[in-house]
Motif scaffolding. Structure first.
Motif, PDB file in Angstrom:
ATOM      1  N   ASN A 271      34.788  44.053  42.740  1.00  7.74           N
ATOM      2  CA  ASN A 271      35.165  45.425  43.035  1.00  7.74           C
ATOM      3  C   ASN A 271      36.408  45.845  42.253  1.00  7.74           C
ATOM      4  N   ALA A 272      37.316  44.909  42.014  1.00 10.67           N
ATOM      5  CA  ALA A 272      38.473  45.223  41.182  1.00 10.67           C
ATOM      6  C   ALA A 272      38.036  45.560  39.765  1.00 10.67           C
ATOM      7  N   VAL A 273      37.126  44.780  39.223  1.00 13.52           N
ATOM      8  CA  VAL A 273      36.613  45.038  37.872  1.00 13.52           C
ATOM      9  C   VAL A 273      35.904  46.394  37.829  1.00 13.52           C
ATOM     10  N   ALA A 274      35.131  46.696  38.870  1.00 11.83           N
ATOM     11  CA  ALA A 274      34.427  47.973  38.922  1.00 11.83           C
ATOM     12  C   ALA A 274      35.399  49.153  38.939  1.00 11.83           C
ATOM     13  N   ALA A 275      36.610  48.917  39.451  1.00  8.98           N
ATOM     14  CA  ALA A 275      37.632  49.963  39.494  1.00  8.98           C
ATOM     15  C   ALA A 275      38.483  49.978  38.230  1.00  8.98           C
ATOM     16  N   GLY A 276      38.119  49.182  37.233  1.00  8.12           N
ATOM     17  CA  GLY A 276      38.849  49.170  35.975  1.00  8.12           C
ATOM     18  C   GLY A 276      40.061  48.272  35.960  1.00  8.12           C
ATOM     19  N   ARG A 277      40.105  47.300  36.872  1.00 11.63           N
ATOM     20  CA  ARG A 277      41.245  46.409  36.969  1.00 11.63           C
ATOM     21  C   ARG A 277      40.824  44.981  36.636  1.00 11.63           C
ATOM     22  N   ASP A 278      41.814  44.126  36.410  1.00 12.07           N
ATOM     23  CA  ASP A 278      41.543  42.713  36.200  1.00 12.07           C
ATOM     24  C   ASP A 278      41.166  42.076  37.543  1.00 12.07           C
ATOM     25  N   PRO A 279      40.224  41.132  37.555  1.00 16.29           N
ATOM     26  CA  PRO A 279      39.846  40.520  38.838  1.00 16.29           C
ATOM     27  C   PRO A 279      40.989  39.810  39.546  1.00 16.29           C
ATOM     28  N   TYR A 280      42.025  39.414  38.782  1.00 17.85           N
ATOM     29  CA  TYR A 280      43.153  38.712  39.389  1.00 17.85           C
ATOM     30  C   TYR A 280      44.363  39.623  39.581  1.00 17.85           C
ATOM     31  N   ASP A 281      44.113  40.942  39.533  1.00 19.00           N
ATOM     32  CA  ASP A 281      45.141  41.901  39.936  1.00 19.00           C
ATOM     33  C   ASP A 281      45.279  41.927  41.457  1.00 19.00           C
ATOM     34  N   ILE A 282      44.421  41.202  42.161  1.00 16.34           N
ATOM     35  CA  ILE A 282      44.453  41.129  43.628  1.00 16.34           C
ATOM     36  C   ILE A 282      44.692  39.686  44.044  1.00 16.34           C
ATOM     37  N   ARG A 283      45.693  39.475  44.880  1.00 22.32           N
ATOM     38  CA  ARG A 283      45.914  38.172  45.489  1.00 22.32           C
ATOM     39  C   ARG A 283      45.167  38.147  46.824  1.00 22.32           C
ATOM     40  N   ILE A 284      44.301  37.163  46.993  1.00 23.40           N
ATOM     41  CA  ILE A 284      43.431  37.110  48.166  1.00 23.40           C
ATOM     42  C   ILE A 284      43.894  35.977  49.080  1.00 23.40           C
ATOM     43  N   PHE A 285      44.193  36.341  50.336  1.00 26.67           N
ATOM     44  CA  PHE A 285      44.629  35.394  51.366  1.00 26.67           C
ATOM     45  C   PHE A 285      43.542  35.292  52.430  1.00 26.67           C
ATOM     46  N   THR A 286      43.195  34.085  52.807  1.00 31.62           N
ATOM     47  CA  THR A 286      42.226  33.905  53.884  1.00 31.62           C
ATOM     48  C   THR A 286      42.927  33.394  55.134  1.00 31.62           C
TER      49      THR A 286
END
Length: 467
Positions: A271-286
């Motif tokens: 979804n980040a890529v679909a929004a024109g961003r790098d996939p690792y522009d998001i830090r994901i915490f579980t």
């Protein structure tokens, strides 16, 4: 950068998951003799927690919030009040200044909803916190899910699920315009010779007029370190993932198996890529609850002791609110089938996938699961055992870090700092010192401001004036 390269170069991130109440994710554990959650309404509780987390080099403390009661269960406030299930609950934003005063690096993720406060005063609150913390604030954007909150704010119910996100999209647009696009970087002159404090030609009205909000004027705060605080988000429904792909810089998810977490992480990055961003522009915490000690046996004994204090009714109160379903109407051994929800759709989806052993969820199993650590996985073992498992989860799922709930507080966090952090450091999987700078710079190492690919950047006066 490829996924494999990302995994090789990064270390595990930790957030502490707390709430300004007595029973956050482990209903009933406030009865445990070592639990200090009753002190939630004292400054001392929060300053001690902040210093403990900074000692353990935690990236932040993430403070959840609700603006309503979990009265879905039984259709009244009786059960949440009896069990202390996230009520009474105080404002999370007012905790930040005290914690910031006793720390230098710890970040603060504060939860605030878009449904019931106008973005104009809220933008000022965000800027104020960012100033006072020297750029260590993040905003966890929530759209709301409790009907009681909607009713006490004069509505019959929440907006429909997807419309809540449409409303939130415009809310963030107003925030971005105010914090990024109103004051130029050098608007404040502070010139004692000329008597000019702020140059009026460098402060601009945002002239926003949309479907939900009309904000014609200027921001009333000068730019803070980050301007826009780090944007956190926790929705994992399809609409929530799209919202995260566009806006989020950190996302909190909750998956009970490696397989489902891997899928969720991949979807968020797509979804980040679909929004024109790098996939690792998001830090994901579980989400994760850790029960640890010097040995596996000691950790298991602690867990068994905690289970004795768990409150099954309190667990069902929380679950009813999260799911939007009154579980008091079910027998304990009834399965939870396909459920339509206007609350937290990601939780309902996870329930429909079954338990970790692929058995259907029943009301009884749900209450037992949530009793210690909430509806997320619970990891029990020595520091070494836990460290190896966290490393495995990151390696196999591409997750960046863990949002750590507690069984007892601050004991659970103190144990993690004592037993788990050193084991992770010994394996090169956890930092040994903080990066300087703002929360955003600590998370990404690329400066204090939002990246050019983030939607807030298109409102940035600083960038438009040099482009």
């Amino acid at each position: 950068m490829s996924t494999n390269a990302q995994q090789a170069s990064r270390q595990i991130l930790f957030n502490a998951f707390d709430m300004n109440c007595v029973a956050h994710q482990s209903p009933g554990l406030w009865r445990h003799p070592e639990d200090k959650a009753r002190d939630y309404n004292t400054i001392g509780y929060w300053t001690h927690l902040a210093k403990t987390l900074e000692k353990g080099l935690f990236d932040g403390v993430f403070i959840a919030d609700v603006l309503g009661t979990y009265d879905v269960y039984g259709g009244s406030n009786e059960a949440p009040l009896l069990t202390g299930a996230q009520v009474p609950v105080n404002d999370p934003a007012l905790l930040i200044s005290a914690m910031a005063a006793v720390t230098e690096h710890l970040g603060f993720g504060v939860t605030a909803g878009t449904a019931y406060e106008h973005p104009y005063p809220f933008a000022r609150r965000l800027a104020t916190l960012d100033h006072l913390t020297n750029g260590r604030v993040g905003w966890n954007v929530v759209t709301g899910y409790l009907p009681s909150a909607a009713q006490n704010m004069g509505n019959d119910d929440q907006m429909a699920h997807d419309e809540r996100y449409d409303h939130a999209d415009e809310y963030l647009e107003v925030i971005y315009k105010l914090l990024e696009g109103s004051w130029e970087d050098d608007a404040v002159q502070y010139n004692k010779q000329t008597g000019v404090f702020t140059d009026p030609t460098k402060v601009h009205p945002i002239k926003h007029e949309g479907k939900y909000f009309k904000v014609p004027g200027i921001a009333i705060t000068e730019p803070s370190v980050q301007r826009t605080p780090v944007i956190f988000q926790a929705g994992a429904s399809p609409r929530g993932k799209a919202f995260a792909g566009k806006h989020a810089e950190a996302v909190f998810v909750n998956n009970n198996t490696i397989e489902t977490l891997k899928s969720t992480v991949a979807s968020i990055r797509e979804n980040a890529v679909a929004a024109g961003r790098d996939p690792y522009d998001i830090r994901i915490f579980t989400m994760q609850t850790i029960i640890t000690g010097a040995t596996d046996e000691e950790a298991q004994a602690k867990y068994e002791e905690y289970v004795k204090s768990a409150d099954p009714k309190g667990a069902l109160v929380l679950l009813s609110g999260w799911m939007g379903v009154d579980l008091s109407k079910y027998d304990l051994d009834d399965p939870i089938g396909d459920v339509e929800s206007n609350a937290i759709q990601s939780l309902v989806t996870s329930l429909q996938t079954g338990t970790a052993d692929n058995e259907p969820w029943t009301v009884r199993k749900l209450s037992e699961w949530v009793g210690v650590g909430g509806f997320g996985p619970t990891l029990v073992g020595s520091g070494a055992t836990v460290a190896e498992e966290l490393i495995r989860w990151q390696r196999e799922t591409d997750v960046d870090g863990f949002n750590l709930a507690y069984a007892i507080t601050p004991g659970t966090f103190e144990d993690i700092v004592e037993y788990v952090v050193p084991e992770l450091q010994a394996r090169g999987a956890y930092k040994t010192e903080y990066t300087d700078g703002s929360l955003r710079n600590k998370l990404f190492g690329e400066g204090d401001k939002v990246k050019d690919t983030h939607p807030a950047a298109c409102y940035s006066l600083a960038r438009s004036l040099v482009s």
